[in-house]
Design a protein around this motif. Structure first.
Motif, PDB file in Angstrom:
ATOM      1  N   PHE A   1       0.810  -1.154  -0.066  1.00  0.00           N
ATOM      2  CA  PHE A   1       0.138  -0.114  -0.238  1.00  0.00           C
ATOM      3  C   PHE A   1       0.772   1.025  -0.164  1.00  0.00           C
ATOM      4  CE2 PHE A   1       0.740  -0.396   4.402  1.00  0.00           C
ATOM      5  CZ  PHE A   1       0.841   0.842   5.074  1.00  0.00           C
ATOM      6  N   TYR A   2       0.244   2.283  -0.548  1.00  0.00           N
ATOM      7  CA  TYR A   2       0.973   3.570  -0.449  1.00  0.00           C
ATOM      8  C   TYR A   2       0.262   4.675   0.443  1.00  0.00           C
ATOM      9  CZ  TYR A   2       3.267   1.819  -4.852  1.00  0.00           C
ATOM     10  OH  TYR A   2       3.652   0.646  -5.676  1.00  0.00           O
ATOM     11  N   ALA A   3       1.035   5.230   0.972  1.00  0.00           N
ATOM     12  CA  ALA A   3       0.239   6.318   1.871  1.00  0.00           C
ATOM     13  C   ALA A   3       1.445   7.664   1.653  1.00  0.00           C
ATOM     14  CB  ALA A   3       0.237   5.934   3.328  1.00  0.00           C
ATOM     15  N   ASN A   4       2.134   7.881   1.155  1.00  0.00           N
ATOM     16  CA  ASN A   4       2.841   9.385   0.681  1.00  0.00           C
ATOM     17  C   ASN A   4       2.859   9.674  -0.737  1.00  0.00           C
ATOM     18  OD1 ASN A   4       3.414   9.934   3.477  1.00  0.00           O
ATOM     19  ND2 ASN A   4       5.049   8.338   3.364  1.00  0.00           N
ATOM     20  N   ALA A   5       3.130  10.714  -1.160  1.00  0.00           N
ATOM     21  CA  ALA A   5       2.892  11.115  -2.340  1.00  0.00           C
ATOM     22  C   ALA A   5       3.929  11.606  -3.119  1.00  0.00           C
ATOM     23  CB  ALA A   5       1.631  12.282  -2.538  1.00  0.00           C
TER      24      ALA A   5
ATOM     25  N   ILE B   1      -2.082   5.082   8.276  1.00  0.00           N
ATOM     26  CA  ILE B   1      -1.111   4.112   8.022  1.00  0.00           C
ATOM     27  C   ILE B   1      -1.207   3.092   8.950  1.00  0.00           C
ATOM     28  CG2 ILE B   1       1.311   3.663   7.890  1.00  0.00           C
ATOM     29  CD1 ILE B   1       1.641   6.612   6.551  1.00  0.00           C
ATOM     30  N   GLN B   2      -1.418   3.142  10.261  1.00  0.00           N
ATOM     31  CA  GLN B   2      -1.475   2.299  11.253  1.00  0.00           C
ATOM     32  C   GLN B   2      -2.634   1.404  10.811  1.00  0.00           C
ATOM     33  OE1 GLN B   2      -1.418   2.720  15.391  1.00  0.00           O
ATOM     34  NE2 GLN B   2      -0.378   4.973  14.917  1.00  0.00           N
ATOM     35  N   ALA B   3      -3.885   2.076  10.315  1.00  0.00           N
ATOM     36  CA  ALA B   3      -5.104   1.449   9.903  1.00  0.00           C
ATOM     37  C   ALA B   3      -5.012   0.339   8.836  1.00  0.00           C
ATOM     38  CB  ALA B   3      -6.061   2.388   9.942  1.00  0.00           C
ATOM     39  N   ALA B   4      -4.099   1.049   7.716  1.00  0.00           N
ATOM     40  CA  ALA B   4      -3.875  -0.010   6.702  1.00  0.00           C
ATOM     41  C   ALA B   4      -3.132  -0.939   6.745  1.00  0.00           C
ATOM     42  CB  ALA B   4      -3.218   1.100   5.581  1.00  0.00           C
TER      43      ALA B   4
ATOM     44  N   ALA C   1      -5.091   9.772   3.369  1.00  0.00           N
ATOM     45  CA  ALA C   1      -5.525   8.748   2.354  1.00  0.00           C
ATOM     46  C   ALA C   1      -4.380   7.605   2.241  1.00  0.00           C
ATOM     47  CB  ALA C   1      -5.308   9.618   1.203  1.00  0.00           C
ATOM     48  N   VAL C   2      -4.950   6.359   1.508  1.00  0.00           N
ATOM     49  CA  VAL C   2      -4.284   5.279   1.312  1.00  0.00           C
ATOM     50  C   VAL C   2      -4.252   4.909  -0.030  1.00  0.00           C
ATOM     51  CG1 VAL C   2      -3.707   4.612   3.702  1.00  0.00           C
ATOM     52  CG2 VAL C   2      -5.604   3.513   2.366  1.00  0.00           C
ATOM     53  N   CYS C   3      -3.582   4.157  -0.506  1.00  0.00           N
ATOM     54  CA  CYS C   3      -3.783   3.513  -1.812  1.00  0.00           C
ATOM     55  C   CYS C   3      -3.621   2.058  -1.621  1.00  0.00           C
ATOM     56  CB  CYS C   3      -3.064   3.995  -2.823  1.00  0.00           C
ATOM     57  SG  CYS C   3      -3.212   3.143  -4.827  1.00  0.00           S
ATOM     58  N   PHE C   4      -4.458   1.081  -1.797  1.00  0.00           N
ATOM     59  CA  PHE C   4      -4.200  -0.437  -1.698  1.00  0.00           C
ATOM     60  C   PHE C   4      -4.148  -0.898  -3.034  1.00  0.00           C
ATOM     61  CE2 PHE C   4      -6.907  -0.224   2.368  1.00  0.00           C
ATOM     62  CZ  PHE C   4      -5.863  -0.478   3.166  1.00  0.00           C
TER      63      PHE C   4
END
Length: 421
Positions: free
Chosen positions: A198-202, A334-337, A368-371
């Motif tokens: 997963f991604y969480a930084n841009a 991020i913890q939740a992801a 935001a996150v991206c799975f």
């Protein structure tokens, strides 16, 4: 991160969700309906949708969302598809789940869908991001089938123009329009490969087009007149010589160059294009300043070489401008992801940087996150793209747990999206 380092309300919420019978049914259902979803994935992949040409795919996707019970489904002027699952709290707040409609391919590139002996599905665009569209559709069908109601609204969207020079325009317009009617508490994008990532930084990105112009002339009889090609070459060399930070990772490349009108002519015009990226918006802005100086210096040096002033002129424009942004590595989303990934038995991999629609949400200050889309993939952005659907339901299962963690489960489990910031 060990279990002791996670915020305990997040841990407890996800553990409690996994014990609720209707949630268990929804997590099971996304696996049971996988074969149906794969057939829809094949259908949607055959609807070609280059960036800026998503109308037909948007119309079909809107039909599928409506049939699955999504409320208030609309197609906007850009052909973004947007609808909602109404929360019982009527809070005016929401969590967004989205995937993008467009692909990188031109009309005519998709010839059909084939399945090989290993069960891999071959078709350009079968993964990126058609898989995300049906994954989110499957989540919707599962929630509706077992009558799960969130506390806050859940918005489901198919966005346009994520790829290339589309510049994530669809995500921008969706967020801009939604912010007029709801408070978006968090955003979940589905893009990229595998079940664990997963991604969480841009990673920010800027594309430049730089054009040098001059009078030109015959290579022999007009020798001494400054050349647009020479000026562009000088500028490109200056760009290549810019010292870039290794941390945050920052890159630039002169990727395309064209100019001149004849092999025996002094070039009247030359254009090059640049792609620059950084994990830091500050570093990207500094790089932009340095590149602009290089553009202007290239023209100046070519004029000075022949004792001229203002013969060669330079103009430049940004073709694309995607913001960089960072969320703290230990922030709650991020913890939740990580927790929802572990909850379905997969060890999470938090990827550095990333250029996905999550960039736009992060740039707006929305957690935001991206799975990843789940499953094995090969050849994204090539005509050899294929997808192995084995085990891909993990993507939908993560989305269900993440959505209900953030948006809440009716009156039983309170939403945590408001606690993310």
């Amino acid at each position: 991160m060990t279990m002791q380092e996670f915020d305990q309300d997040l841990v407890a919420t996800i553990q409690n969700l996994k014990t609720e019978q209707d949630v268990i049914k929804a997590l099971t259902l996304v696996k049971e309906q996988l074969s149906e979803m794969i057939e829809l994935q094949k259908e949607l992949a055959l609807i070609e949708a280059p960036s800026f040409h998503e109308k037909q795919k948007a119309e079909r996707y809107a039909e599928l969302l409506k049939e699955a019970g999504l409320e208030d489904v609309t197609i906007d002027d850009h052909f973004n598809v947007i609808g909602r699952i109404s929360g019982i709290g009527h809070t005016g707040k929401s969590v967004l789940l989205e995937g993008h409609l467009d692909t990188v391919f031109s009309f005519g590139d998709v010839k059909g869908v084939t399945v090989d002996e290993q069960g891999r599905i071959h078709c350009p665009g079968i993964c990126d991001d058609t898989r995300a569209l049906v994954a989110n559709l499957s989540v919707l069908k599962a929630l509706k089938s077992v009558v799960i109601r969130p506390y806050h609204d859940i918005i489901i969207a198919g966005t346009v123009c994520e790829e290339g020079l589309g510049g994530m325009m669809g995500m921008r317009t969706v967020l801009d329009s939604l912010e007029k009617e709801t408070e978006i508490l968090a955003s979940i994008s589905i893009d990229g490969a595998t079940n664990d990532r997963f991604y969480a930084n841009a990673t920010g990105m800027v594309d430049w087009s730089v054009t040098f112009t001059g009078p030109g002339g015959h290579a022999w009889t007009a020798f001494g007149i400054p050349s647009a090609v020479h000026a562009a070459s000088r500028a490109a060399t200056l760009v290549a010589d810019i010292e870039l930070p290794k941390n945050p990772k920052t890159i630039t490349t002169v990727s395309l160059i064209e100019g001149g009108q004849a092999i025996h002519g002094i070039a009247q015009k030359c254009t090059f294009k640049i792609n620059a990226r950084s994990d830091s918006q500050e570093a990207l802005e500094e790089l932009n300043c340095q590149m602009i100086k290089a553009f202007e210096q290239g023209a100046k040096l070519e004029n000075e070489r022949w004792g001229k002033t203002d013969v060669i002129k330079v103009t430049y424009e940004k073709l694309l401008n995607i913001p960089a942004g960072n969320q703290d590595d230990n922030c709650r989303i991020i913890q939740a992801a990580k927790l929802v990934t572990e909850a379905i038995g997969i060890q999470p991999t938090f990827m550095p940087g990333g250029s996905t629609n999550a960039n736009i949400a992060i740039g707006k200050g929305i957690p935001a996150v991206c799975f990843g889309r789940g499953g094995e993939e090969y050849g994204q952005h090539t005509l050899d793209e294929w997808f192995n659907p084995e085990g891909v339901e993990a993507c939908e299962q993560k989305s269900i747990l993440m959505l209900l963690t953030l948006a809440g489960l009716d009156e039983r489990i309170k939403p945590l999206a408001e606690t993310l910031k």
